[in-house]
Write an enzyme that holds these catalytic residues in place. Sequence first.
Site, PDB file in Angstrom:
ATOM      1  N   CYS A  87       0.133   3.797   2.789  1.00  0.00           N
ATOM      2  CA  CYS A  87       0.594   3.277   4.083  1.00  0.00           C
ATOM      3  C   CYS A  87       2.042   3.681   4.351  1.00  0.00           C
ATOM      4  O   CYS A  87       2.423   3.929   5.503  1.00  0.00           O
ATOM      5  CB  CYS A  87       0.479   1.755   4.138  1.00  0.00           C
ATOM      6  SG  CYS A  87      -1.221   1.162   4.029  1.00  0.00           S
TER       7      CYS A  87
ATOM      8  N   CYS B 176       0.830  -1.214   0.000  1.00  0.00           N
ATOM      9  CA  CYS B 176       0.000   0.000   0.000  1.00  0.00           C
ATOM     10  C   CYS B 176       0.867   1.268   0.000  1.00  0.00           C
ATOM     11  O   CYS B 176       1.602   1.512   0.952  1.00  0.00           O
ATOM     12  CB  CYS B 176      -0.898  -0.052   1.244  1.00  0.00           C
ATOM     13  SG  CYS B 176      -1.672   1.500   1.707  1.00  0.00           S
TER      14      CYS B 176
END
Length: 99
Positions: free
Chosen positions: A27, A24
């Site tokens: 993230c 991600c």
Amino acid sequence: MSTKFQELIQSERPVLIDFFATWCGPCKVQSSVLNTVKENVGEKARIIKIDIDQYPAIAAQYGVRGVPTLAVFKNGELLYKESGVHDVNRLTGLLNSYV
């Protein structure tokens, strides 16, 4: 991990859980923000990262549908949960409000 997780969130100090995934992009951004937040709050709160791919049962238990999702626990109680990237000031203020 589930028993360990339950022990972690029973803390009297606020515990910020960062539900993330290694694949991600947002993230990774959130991770660097959390490093600064940790410097700001010091020992007043804990910040724990949970990889949803390694611990899918915990993510499912707390209804994590997207990453990053941040959740704050204190004394085992879920006080806050929201998906998306959060900025340093918002997270620092949030954690300080639960100290």
